[in-house]
Design an enzyme around this catalytic site. Structure first.
Site, short mmCIF file in Angstrom:
data_model
loop_
_atom_site.label_atom_id
_atom_site.label_comp_id
_atom_site.label_asym_id
_atom_site.label_seq_id
_atom_site.Cartn_x
_atom_site.Cartn_y
_atom_site.Cartn_z
N HIS A 124 -9.05 16.31 6.82
CA HIS A 124 -9.94 17.45 6.70
C HIS A 124 -9.32 18.35 5.90
O HIS A 124 -10.14 19.03 4.92
CB HIS A 124 -9.91 17.86 8.14
CG HIS A 124 -10.33 19.25 8.23
ND1 HIS A 124 -9.74 20.42 8.29
CD2 HIS A 124 -11.80 19.69 8.21
CE1 HIS A 124 -10.62 21.45 8.39
NE2 HIS A 124 -11.89 21.24 8.36
N GLU A 134 -10.33 17.40 2.36
CA GLU A 134 -11.64 17.61 2.29
C GLU A 134 -11.88 19.02 1.82
O GLU A 134 -12.51 19.51 0.63
CB GLU A 134 -12.29 17.47 3.53
CG GLU A 134 -13.85 17.95 3.46
CD GLU A 134 -14.26 18.76 4.61
OE1 GLU A 134 -14.57 20.01 4.53
OE2 GLU A 134 -14.24 18.15 5.76
N HIS A 135 -11.17 20.17 2.29
CA HIS A 135 -11.26 21.51 1.98
C HIS A 135 -10.57 21.70 0.57
O HIS A 135 -11.35 22.24 -0.33
CB HIS A 135 -10.34 22.35 2.75
CG HIS A 135 -10.93 22.90 3.93
ND1 HIS A 135 -11.00 24.21 4.07
CD2 HIS A 135 -11.66 22.30 4.96
CE1 HIS A 135 -11.81 24.48 5.53
NE2 HIS A 135 -12.14 23.23 5.76
#
Lengths: 430, 425
Positions: free
Chosen positions: A67, A70-71
């Site tokens: 995650h 992803e950012h």
């Protein structure tokens, strides 16, 4: 490109696998203003233990790294990719699930340019120590936001109860301490391993010219160099043992308690057609037992045990799977009992064919409705493909289901040692 | 560019809007019922959509009605209640699979329309009113729905700032009503409110999808024969007061993240000449991930995961929302105020303007790709009592200049700062 025709649905899907291993699907949708594209890697929060590309020993990476990555993908030397999409009139976004990380945009103009931007930014990692540090504050606030969300807490509480070691039990965003350990080197390791085109799928749906779009994708990819595709060695083991704990209460300041009854899948390695048939059967069955037209729903609603938040869902991926049934209830104990009783009662009598047929018909209608949504098509298609299934097989498989298929699943999935109950309530109030 | 062949006509005191399109695999009926937002009728109206879904003349309870829907290839039936400015809008939606994709060739369209009409116009009655048992059930369900807002902190903060900011204005009322009213409502009172709704509300029925026009027209003529007498319509919302003073409201609860909401009055509503300029101003300020708030609150200082603004088009409100750490309150407020000031002094370039317009147009065109999104866009006209079609609005957006945007932003007045924070602070 290879056309795949789905006559009854009046849809034609085009497919091609590029030399670098990337799977490309294009679904033309005449009449739509919007084009929607997702570029997805088969890499999610559960992939925390693997052999990095070019190495031989498995490593464990900090929780929440997929995650976090992803950012960070949205940043480049020139700044923020949101800005580039914005200039081109597109809305961009991304999400990370247990097993996937998807990057997406939707736009009604400059579609070709937006597709290029999507391919380019996902295939161009750029991390610095400074930007990695800064992101920790933002993601810290995201984690804190979910901490205040009772539904999310109840959902994860249920999964935590089920699993003893599988990483599906870890929150997708990780924790503030776990993300504090993430370094730019970790991000590059994960990126190099999982963002190879052969581990990715591009899906474009909208009013596009298939040949022109395909040419654009081919040209874009042929300009870039990638290592030879190699299978990824993942060290996360499927977990199909009975639940880790049968019951747990999460204390939170809520007015209305929440109860989720979960069933863990005991054989979580089905893939392809077998999984498709299994999960459709289970979905139909859940609807028969607990859908708004079921006896149980009516009785619980009339007795004030449930309200419209009551819902159920089945999740299946390679290595883990579970169903979750529940919602808000001012009478949490009664809701729990009624769910367990309803399943027991279903096991004791044969399923009525007429009811099974109605539930199947209902699912067919729901599937047709879901095809109105380009987002839904792209996301679902990708999940199906990553599990060896084809989204467009749903209707024929549903039509072929029989009451006996549902009964098999009923006895297989809903076993008491595989059941858990998570409750969220305010201990001060009870 | 915009493919919207919508035909409107009147029948039985209803405005019917037909959009025949092959785009969708379903046919949607959406009925919007509108009356002024009013303290007296607030809660009783909020009960109506769920009571009507609990039984009709021919399907006497929820289960029977739901089974009928399942039989129709899982037709969807939902009801909702919302606020559009100071108008209280009830909505009823049915969506069915388009007949041409089904192997059975069941004549779904007419069956569905007939059921839809039954749900709205022919509820289950007992002694000339709603059934007592259903009423009690739905009162309980509504009270739980209201209680649930407390558990969703973002919504809660939005409700609270609305109450504080619009004290004395109808807009302060919550669309779904108040728990304290529920005890005063019995089956007779609710039935009377229902009767007023079916006779006097403005009704807009949207029918969207691939259908046979002749067949549909016949069905409509056959089914909709009610004698409705809609009342003359009021304006969308009262004007904001002339003098505004900044208010600060803080509240403590056991939360981990602070919820900061800041409300500005914009003094511009749908149909006003500067409505599009106001939309662009909001877009540059906080409407998109490339906007000033996202970049300055989130990206530059890592203060928040979300920091955004949105407009209420009929009341003229700009609402800023951010989730922050408790001790970052001062800093976040300072940045938001600075950025609002930067909007007023025109600190943004032509490129940003063009980009924001492109995003807004993109958003509108995307909305037209779903039946609900289309109704959401189109219904603005009905609420405002204007004729201002979507195509013209897109053209007007393209013409907005920097001066227009600066002028629009200069109408913003900060009214209320609301902060929900943890108890120990």
């Amino acid at each position: 490109m290879k056309p795949l025709k789905f006559k009854q649905l009046e849809e034609t899907l085009y497919y091609e696998q590029l030399d670098n291993g990337l799977d490309v699907y294009i679904l033309p949708k005449p009449g739509f203003h919007k084009t929607f594209a997702t570029f997805t890697t088969k890499y999610g929060s559960i992939d925390n233990h693997f052999v990095p590309l070019g190495q031989t020993e498995p490593v464990k990476v900090p929780d929440g790294i997929a995650h976090f990555l992803e950012h960070k993908m949205f940043e480049s030397e020139e700044g923020d990719v949101f800005h580039t999409f914005g200039k081109q009139g597109a809305q961009a976004n991304a999400f990370t699930s247990f097993t996937r990380t998807a990057y997406l945009f939707s736009s009604t103009s400059n579609v070709n340019q937006n597709v290029e931007t999507l391919l380019d930014f996902v295939q161009h990692p750029y991390f610095t120590d400074e930007t990695v540090e800064k992101e920790k504050g933002i993601i810290g606030q995201e984690i804190t936001m979910y901490d205040d969300d009772p539904d999310w807490r109840a959902y994860f509480g249920t999964i935590e109860n089920m699993y003893s070691s599988h990483p599906v039990k870890i929150d997708i965003a990780g924790t503030i301490p776990s993300i504090s350990k993430i370094t730019k080197e970790d991000l590059y390791t994960c990126y190099e391993t999982f963002y190879h085109p052969s581990n990715m799928l591009l899906f474009i749906v909208g009013s596009v010219d298939v040949n022109e779009m395909m040419q654009l994708v081919r040209a874009n990819q042929s300009k870039k160099e990638f290592a030879d595709p190699k299978p990824i060695e993942r060290h996360v083991k499927p977990e199909g043992t009975p639940v880790d704990r049968a019951e747990h209460v999460v204390a939170m300041p809520v007015h209305t308690p929440k109860v989720f009854v979960g069933f863990k899948e005991s054989n979580p390695t089905r893939q392809g057609e077998e999984l498709l048939k299994y999960e459709l059967s289970l979905n139909v069955l859940l609807d028969l037992m607990f859908g708004p037209s079921s006896e149980a729903y009516e009785a619980m609603y009339e007795a004030g045990i449930i309200n419209e938040t009551f819902a159920f869902d089945y999740t299946a991926e390679y290595g883990f799977g579970f169903s979750i049934i529940g919602g808000d209830s001012t009478k949490p104990e009664e809701l729990k009992e009624k769910i367990i009783e309803t399943i027991a009662a279903f096991k004791q009598r044969p399923l009525a064919k007429e009811e099974a047929d109605r539930a199947i018909k209902k699912k067919i209608g729901a599937f047709l409705r879901s095809l109105n949504s380009p987002e839904n098509i792209a996301n679902e298609f990708t999940r199906y493909a990553f599990n060896g299934m084809n989204l467009f097989d749903v209707v024929p498989v549903l039509e072929s289901l029989e009451a006996s298929d549902l009964e098999t699943v009923l006895h297989h999935h809903f076993k008491s040692e595989y059941r858990t109950v998570a409750t969220v309530k305010d201990e001060d109030m009870s | 560019m915009v493919d919207l062949q919508v035909r409107s006509s009147q029948r039985a005191g209803m405005n019917i809007h037909y959009w025949k399109t092959d785009k969708f695999k379903t046919v949607t009926f959406l009925l919007m019922a509108k009356a002024p937002l009013n303290e007296r009728t607030l809660t009783v109206r909020a009960l109506i959509p769920s009571i009507l879904q609990s039984g009709t003349k021919n399907y006497s309870n929820r289960k029977q009605l739901r089974r009928k829907l399942d039989d129709m290839y899982g037709a969807i039936l939902t009801g909702d209640v919302q606020k559009k400015g100071e108008q209280h809008v009830l909505s009823f939606r049915m969506e069915i699979a388009s007949e041409r994709f089904l192997t059975g060739q069941q004549p779904l369209l007419k069956e569905a329309l007939s059921l839809f009409k039954e749900v709205v116009f022919e509820p289950r009655l007992e002694d000339g009113a709603f059934a007592k048992a259903i009423v009690e059930q739905e009162k309980r369900a509504l009270s739980q729905r209201i209680a649930a807002i407390y558990d969703d902190k973002m919504r809660y903060a939005n409700v609270r700032i609305t109450e504080e900011m619009f004290k004395g204005e109808a807009f302060s009322l919550p669309a779904y009503g108040r728990v304290s009213d529920l005890d005063t409502l019995d089956e007779q009172a609710i039935y009377q409110a229902y009767e007023r709704m079916v006779t006097e509300d403005r009704f807009d029925l949207y029918i969207i999808g691939a259908y046979d026009e002749n067949e549909l027209t016949r069905s409509i003529e056959e089914l909709f024969t009610q004698n409705r007498q809609p009342k003359a319509e009021g304006q969308a919302a009262a004007k904001s007061p002339v003098h505004i003073t900044e208010k600060l409201v803080t509240e403590n609860q056991k939360v981990k993240q602070g919820k900061l909401h800041i409300g500005f009055r914009t003094h511009t509503t749908f149909g006003d000449e500067d409505y599009e300029a106001m939309q662009v101003a909001n877009g540059i300020f906080g409407g998109f991930p490339s906007s000033k708030l996202f970049r300055n609150v989130r990206e530059k200082e890592s203060l928040a995961y979300y920091a955004a603004s949105r407009l209420e088009s009929h009341k003229g409100v700009l609402m800023v929302m951010a989730g922050i750490e408790f001790n970052k309150f001062e800093r976040a407020v300072a940045i938001i105020k600075e950025q609002a000031e930067a909007m007023k002094t025109g600190e943004f370039d032509e490129e940003t303007i063009e980009q924001t317009k492109a995003m807004l147009i993109n958003q509108m065109l995307e909305a037209i790709d779903t039946p609900r999104g289309f109704v959401e866009l189109s219904y603005h006209e009905m609420v405002a009592g204007t004729t201002y079609p979507i195509g013209e609005r897109i053209e007007a957006l393209k013409k907005v200049t920097k001066t227009d945007i600066v002028n629009a932003a200069n109408k913003w007045e900060l009214d209320t700062i609301y902060f929900l924070k943890g108890e120990s602070e």
